[in-house]
Design a protein around this motif. Structure first.
Motif, PDB file in Angstrom:
ATOM      1  N   ALA A   6       9.929  56.914 -21.258  1.00 25.74           N
ATOM      2  CA  ALA A   6      10.726  55.688 -21.290  1.00 25.74           C
ATOM      3  C   ALA A   6      11.361  55.465 -22.649  1.00 25.74           C
ATOM      4  O   ALA A   6      12.475  54.955 -22.763  1.00 25.74           O
ATOM      5  N   GLU A   7      10.660  55.875 -23.733  1.00 26.76           N
ATOM      6  CA  GLU A   7      11.208  55.682 -25.066  1.00 26.76           C
ATOM      7  C   GLU A   7      12.485  56.498 -25.260  1.00 26.76           C
ATOM      8  O   GLU A   7      13.341  56.156 -26.066  1.00 26.76           O
ATOM      9  N   GLN A   8      12.589  57.632 -24.511  1.00 29.18           N
ATOM     10  CA  GLN A   8      13.720  58.518 -24.710  1.00 29.18           C
ATOM     11  C   GLN A   8      14.901  58.172 -23.810  1.00 29.18           C
ATOM     12  O   GLN A   8      15.948  58.774 -23.913  1.00 29.18           O
ATOM     13  N   VAL A   9      14.713  57.190 -22.910  1.00 28.53           N
ATOM     14  CA  VAL A   9      15.794  56.822 -22.007  1.00 28.53           C
ATOM     15  C   VAL A   9      16.932  56.194 -22.808  1.00 28.53           C
ATOM     16  O   VAL A   9      16.719  55.304 -23.610  1.00 28.53           O
ATOM     17  N   ARG A  10      18.127  56.661 -22.603  1.00 24.58           N
ATOM     18  CA  ARG A  10      19.272  56.096 -23.302  1.00 24.58           C
ATOM     19  C   ARG A  10      20.189  55.419 -22.295  1.00 24.58           C
ATOM     20  O   ARG A  10      20.151  55.685 -21.094  1.00 24.58           O
ATOM     21  N   ARG A  11      20.994  54.523 -22.806  1.00 26.17           N
ATOM     22  CA  ARG A  11      21.963  53.854 -21.944  1.00 26.17           C
ATOM     23  C   ARG A  11      23.089  54.822 -21.582  1.00 26.17           C
ATOM     24  O   ARG A  11      23.601  55.546 -22.443  1.00 26.17           O
ATOM     25  N   LEU A  12      23.461  54.804 -20.326  1.00 26.55           N
ATOM     26  CA  LEU A  12      24.525  55.684 -19.867  1.00 26.55           C
ATOM     27  C   LEU A  12      25.868  54.989 -20.008  1.00 26.55           C
ATOM     28  O   LEU A  12      25.964  53.762 -19.959  1.00 26.55           O
ATOM     29  N   SER A  13      26.910  55.775 -20.173  1.00 22.29           N
ATOM     30  CA  SER A  13      28.260  55.220 -20.196  1.00 22.29           C
ATOM     31  C   SER A  13      28.642  54.773 -18.784  1.00 22.29           C
ATOM     32  O   SER A  13      27.972  55.094 -17.804  1.00 22.29           O
ATOM     33  N   PHE A  14      29.752  54.060 -18.715  1.00 20.76           N
ATOM     34  CA  PHE A  14      30.205  53.553 -17.424  1.00 20.76           C
ATOM     35  C   PHE A  14      30.448  54.690 -16.437  1.00 20.76           C
ATOM     36  O   PHE A  14      30.031  54.621 -15.276  1.00 20.76           O
ATOM     37  N   MET A  15      31.102  55.752 -16.894  1.00 24.47           N
ATOM     38  CA  MET A  15      31.395  56.874 -16.015  1.00 24.47           C
ATOM     39  C   MET A  15      30.116  57.619 -15.627  1.00 24.47           C
ATOM     40  O   MET A  15      29.998  58.117 -14.493  1.00 24.47           O
ATOM     41  N   GLU A  16      29.157  57.677 -16.551  1.00 21.86           N
ATOM     42  CA  GLU A  16      27.885  58.324 -16.223  1.00 21.86           C
ATOM     43  C   GLU A  16      27.127  57.531 -15.171  1.00 21.86           C
ATOM     44  O   GLU A  16      26.500  58.106 -14.266  1.00 21.86           O
ATOM     45  N   VAL A  17      27.170  56.212 -15.266  1.00 24.51           N
ATOM     46  CA  VAL A  17      26.523  55.367 -14.254  1.00 24.51           C
ATOM     47  C   VAL A  17      27.155  55.603 -12.888  1.00 24.51           C
ATOM     48  O   VAL A  17      26.465  55.778 -11.875  1.00 24.51           O
ATOM     49  N   LEU A  18      28.482  55.633 -12.848  1.00 24.73           N
ATOM     50  CA  LEU A  18      29.168  55.898 -11.587  1.00 24.73           C
ATOM     51  C   LEU A  18      28.788  57.267 -11.046  1.00 24.73           C
ATOM     52  O   LEU A  18      28.593  57.436  -9.829  1.00 24.73           O
ATOM     53  N   GLY A  19      28.684  58.246 -11.938  1.00 24.38           N
ATOM     54  CA  GLY A  19      28.319  59.592 -11.504  1.00 24.38           C
ATOM     55  C   GLY A  19      26.949  59.630 -10.861  1.00 24.38           C
ATOM     56  O   GLY A  19      26.762  60.265  -9.808  1.00 24.38           O
ATOM     57  N   VAL A  20      25.976  58.944 -11.470  1.00 21.19           N
ATOM     58  CA  VAL A  20      24.625  58.908 -10.904  1.00 21.19           C
ATOM     59  C   VAL A  20      24.631  58.229  -9.541  1.00 21.19           C
ATOM     60  O   VAL A  20      24.014  58.712  -8.580  1.00 21.19           O
ATOM     61  N   ILE A  21      25.321  57.100  -9.441  1.00 20.87           N
ATOM     62  CA  ILE A  21      25.352  56.361  -8.177  1.00 20.87           C
ATOM     63  C   ILE A  21      26.026  57.181  -7.078  1.00 20.87           C
ATOM     64  O   ILE A  21      25.529  57.256  -5.937  1.00 20.87           O
ATOM     65  N   PHE A  22      27.146  57.829  -7.397  1.00 18.50           N
ATOM     66  CA  PHE A  22      27.869  58.588  -6.373  1.00 18.50           C
ATOM     67  C   PHE A  22      27.162  59.890  -6.004  1.00 18.50           C
ATOM     68  O   PHE A  22      27.458  60.466  -4.956  1.00 18.50           O
ATOM     69  N   ARG A  23      26.249  60.349  -6.845  1.00 11.92           N
ATOM     70  CA  ARG A  23      25.476  61.533  -6.485  1.00 11.92           C
ATOM     71  C   ARG A  23      24.212  61.192  -5.707  1.00 11.92           C
ATOM     72  O   ARG A  23      23.556  62.087  -5.175  1.00 11.92           O
ATOM     73  N   SER A  24      23.889  59.926  -5.620  1.00  8.88           N
ATOM     74  CA  SER A  24      22.678  59.496  -4.921  1.00  8.88           C
ATOM     75  C   SER A  24      23.003  59.114  -3.480  1.00  8.88           C
ATOM     76  O   SER A  24      23.724  58.145  -3.232  1.00  8.88           O
ATOM     77  N   LYS A  25      22.477  59.896  -2.530  1.00  9.44           N
ATOM     78  CA  LYS A  25      22.699  59.563  -1.126  1.00  9.44           C
ATOM     79  C   LYS A  25      22.103  58.204  -0.778  1.00  9.44           C
ATOM     80  O   LYS A  25      22.671  57.450   0.012  1.00  9.44           O
ATOM     81  N   ARG A  26      20.950  57.890  -1.369  1.00 12.13           N
ATOM     82  CA  ARG A  26      20.300  56.609  -1.090  1.00 12.13           C
ATOM     83  C   ARG A  26      21.159  55.446  -1.583  1.00 12.13           C
ATOM     84  O   ARG A  26      21.294  54.429  -0.889  1.00 12.13           O
ATOM     85  N   ALA A  27      21.725  55.594  -2.777  1.00 13.09           N
ATOM     86  CA  ALA A  27      22.571  54.524  -3.317  1.00 13.09           C
ATOM     87  C   ALA A  27      23.822  54.337  -2.468  1.00 13.09           C
ATOM     88  O   ALA A  27      24.188  53.209  -2.113  1.00 13.09           O
ATOM     89  N   LEU A  28      24.475  55.437  -2.122  1.00 14.76           N
ATOM     90  CA  LEU A  28      25.693  55.345  -1.316  1.00 14.76           C
ATOM     91  C   LEU A  28      25.403  54.753   0.060  1.00 14.76           C
ATOM     92  O   LEU A  28      26.202  53.973   0.588  1.00 14.76           O
ATOM     93  N   ALA A  29      24.264  55.128   0.650  1.00 10.19           N
ATOM     94  CA  ALA A  29      23.908  54.594   1.965  1.00 10.19           C
ATOM     95  C   ALA A  29      23.702  53.089   1.896  1.00 10.19           C
ATOM     96  O   ALA A  29      24.175  52.337   2.767  1.00 10.19           O
ATOM     97  N   ALA A  30      22.987  52.623   0.874  1.00 10.81           N
ATOM     98  CA  ALA A  30      22.730  51.192   0.740  1.00 10.81           C
ATOM     99  C   ALA A  30      24.019  50.414   0.479  1.00 10.81           C
ATOM    100  O   ALA A  30      24.242  49.338   1.046  1.00 10.81           O
ATOM    101  N   ILE A  31      24.878  50.957  -0.379  1.00  9.65           N
ATOM    102  CA  ILE A  31      26.142  50.286  -0.689  1.00  9.65           C
ATOM    103  C   ILE A  31      27.041  50.239   0.540  1.00  9.65           C
ATOM    104  O   ILE A  31      27.671  49.214   0.843  1.00  9.65           O
ATOM    105  N   PHE A  32      27.097  51.350   1.289  1.00  6.27           N
ATOM    106  CA  PHE A  32      27.909  51.386   2.508  1.00  6.27           C
ATOM    107  C   PHE A  32      27.389  50.387   3.541  1.00  6.27           C
ATOM    108  O   PHE A  32      28.167  49.687   4.204  1.00  6.27           O
ATOM    109  N   ASN A  33      26.075  50.284   3.665  1.00  5.17           N
ATOM    110  CA  ASN A  33      25.507  49.324   4.609  1.00  5.17           C
ATOM    111  C   ASN A  33      25.739  47.892   4.170  1.00  5.17           C
ATOM    112  O   ASN A  33      25.860  46.985   5.011  1.00  5.17           O
ATOM    113  N   ALA A  34      25.777  47.640   2.858  1.00  3.91           N
ATOM    114  CA  ALA A  34      26.111  46.298   2.381  1.00  3.91           C
ATOM    115  C   ALA A  34      27.535  45.931   2.786  1.00  3.91           C
ATOM    116  O   ALA A  34      27.813  44.794   3.175  1.00  3.91           O
TER     117      ALA A  34
END
Length: 483
Positions: free
Chosen positions: A271-299
């Motif tokens: 946890a100490e080594q976790v760094r904040r991601l840039s905006f584009m990096e956050v989008l990249g993580v979300i769009f690579r996550s099937k679980r995230a995309l499924a939840a967002i699509f269902n919303a």
């Protein structure tokens, strides 16, 4: 380092307790929806009194303005909220914005100013939802998050039940300004709650962890030993083993780790080594996550299905069954009241079985009732079907948000406001186009009511399939069939 007990805030345990945080977030959601909903039954009359024609269509565009403000403001607000350490301050700022927008709408003499007020209200609403839900995820034990989210989400149904009849009655007796003045009175409790709440990152400074699986105030090192770090140093001891296991580091004190929403699921050195991601990096993580995309699509699907019925169901009751607007408002009470429990029930089940299975089940159970509502025979049948349709559909919201919480916890650098911002944006987009789609189908298709109900059932089927194949880890399809 554990802070000195001399500076310990009064009521630290109960003010940081997850149940108090849940109550504050519930109240925030209730206030937001109350502000939004109390005006709906009176706005058409106000527009007519100002000399505008096509009041119904203009009212629909005011609802669209609210959703537009919500959708467009979500990315920057989510990003900014995750960059700063405080949850409480953005919530207070959002509430002040909500009050200002309500006063502007109440006093607006022309339509464009009313539309601007609705946009500003949508922006303020974004803060309430993204930051409020993030505050709850910060403070809730993971094993009980579903039930706490379900309770907080019931603020939607509570406001939906209370606001329209209160708004209509006050308008009828005291005039246009009365519902808005009443809503400004409601906000007093909300302000008090947001001022009193203590965030988890601050409670940790005194050894209190509201997100602990056990009672956060009963067995924490700071409360049982009643020693601060200075006392330990004077005695020549060191904070080893579990004595100060929950003490925050300098990074914790600024919220740099806790804001990620993953500090409780990662080892301390990781946890100490976790760094904040840039905006584009956050989008990249979300769009690579099937679980995230499924939840967002269902919303998105949830928002379309739920709001497509809002402008059409009252018209159906009037056109097919001759119900007056007053009776329609009264009939909404028994329809919406059961939804107060559906979120809590689905959240409780989600805590025990995972979000995927219950999400699939509630969407499947929501499919047949709109189709039954097409039948034009028995008035009691359509009301009973509406009760079940809204009950099961409302139950889907909690597992969707619980799934997004899991995505944040499992992806270092992704914060709760990131995923809840994505949820808010998807739901806002759905609630913007849902009434337009429903209204157009009802007015321009030969059997418009059947088209709207068929659309609702079809959306629920698609959402159930998405949940079944892509939600949770492993998803229900693998748990049941081992695929």
């Amino acid at each position: 380092m554990i802070s000195s007990t001399r500076n310990r805030p009064w009521g630290l345990v109960w003010r940081s307790h997850v149940w108090f945080v849940t109550a504050v977030v519930f109240l925030g959601i209730f206030t937001d929806l109350f502000f939004y909903t109390v005006a709906i039954p009176v706005v058409p009359f106000r527009l007519e009194s100002l000399g505008y024609k096509n009041a119904s269509a203009l009212t629909g565009w005011l609802l669209f303005a609210f959703s537009g403000g919500l959708v467009l403001s979500t990315p920057p607000i989510s990003w900014f909220s995750e960059k700063i350490s405080s949850r409480r301050m953005p919530m207070l700022i959002g509430l002040l914005g909500l009050i200002g927008a309500q006063i502007m709408f109440m006093l607006a003499p022309v339509y464009w100013l009313m539309a601007l007020a609705r946009v500003l209200q949508g922006i303020s609403s974004t803060v309430v939802w993204t930051v409020g839900l993030s505050l709850l995820s910060d403070s809730s034990p993971k094993s009980k998050l579903g039930q706490h989210l379900g309770i907080a989400m019931s603020g939607i149904s509570t406001a939906s039940v209370l606001a329209p009849p209160i708004g209509g009655a006050l308008y009828d007796k005291l005039g246009f300004h009365a519902p808005f003045i009443f809503s400004l009175g409601v906000v007093t409790l909300d302000i008090a709650g947001r001022m009193l709440v203590i965030e988890r990152k601050d409670a940790l400074k005194w050894g209190i962890d509201p997100a602990a699986e056990s009672d956060p105030g009963s067995a924490t090192p700071a409360s049982t030993e009643d020693k601060d770090a200075a006392t330990v140093a004077e005695e020549g001891g060191t904070a080893t083993s579990n004595e100060f296991q929950e003490k925050p580091s300098e990074k914790d004190a600024t919220g740099a780790i806790i804001a990620h929403g993953v500090s409780d699921s990662l080892p301390e050195d990781t946890a100490e080594q976790v760094r904040r991601l840039s905006f584009m990096e956050v989008l990249g993580v979300i769009f690579r996550s099937k679980r995230a995309l499924a939840a967002i699509f269902n919303a998105l699907l949830y928002g379309i299905s739920y709001t497509a019925q809002e402008p059409t169901f009252p018209l159906r009751l009037q056109d097919a069954y001759g119900q007056s607007p007053l009776k329609v408002g009264i009939l909404y009470i028994p329809i919406v009241v059961p939804t107060l429990l559906s979120g809590f029930i689905s959240g409780k089940i989600s805590d025990k079985t995972g979000s995927g299975l219950i999400c699939t089940i509630v969407f499947l159970l929501a499919i047949p009732w709109p189709l039954i509502m097409i039948i034009h025979r028995n008035f009691a049948l359509i009301i009973t079907s509406a009760v079940f349709a809204f009950f099961f559909l409302a139950g889907a919201l909690t597992p969707i948000t619980t799934e997004l919480d899991s995505v944040a916890r499992l992806n270092p650098g992704i914060g709760f406001t990131h995923v809840y911002g994505a949820f808010n944006m998807a739901y806002g987009l759905g609630s913007a186009v849902g009434p337009l789609i429903g209204g157009q189908l009802y007015d321009h298709v030969e059997n418009g009511w059947a088209a709207v109900m068929g659309l609702s059932s079809g959306i629920c089927l698609i959402a159930a399939l998405v949940c079944f194949f892509f939600t949770d880890d492993p998803p229900p399809v693998k748990r049941i069939f081992g695929l």
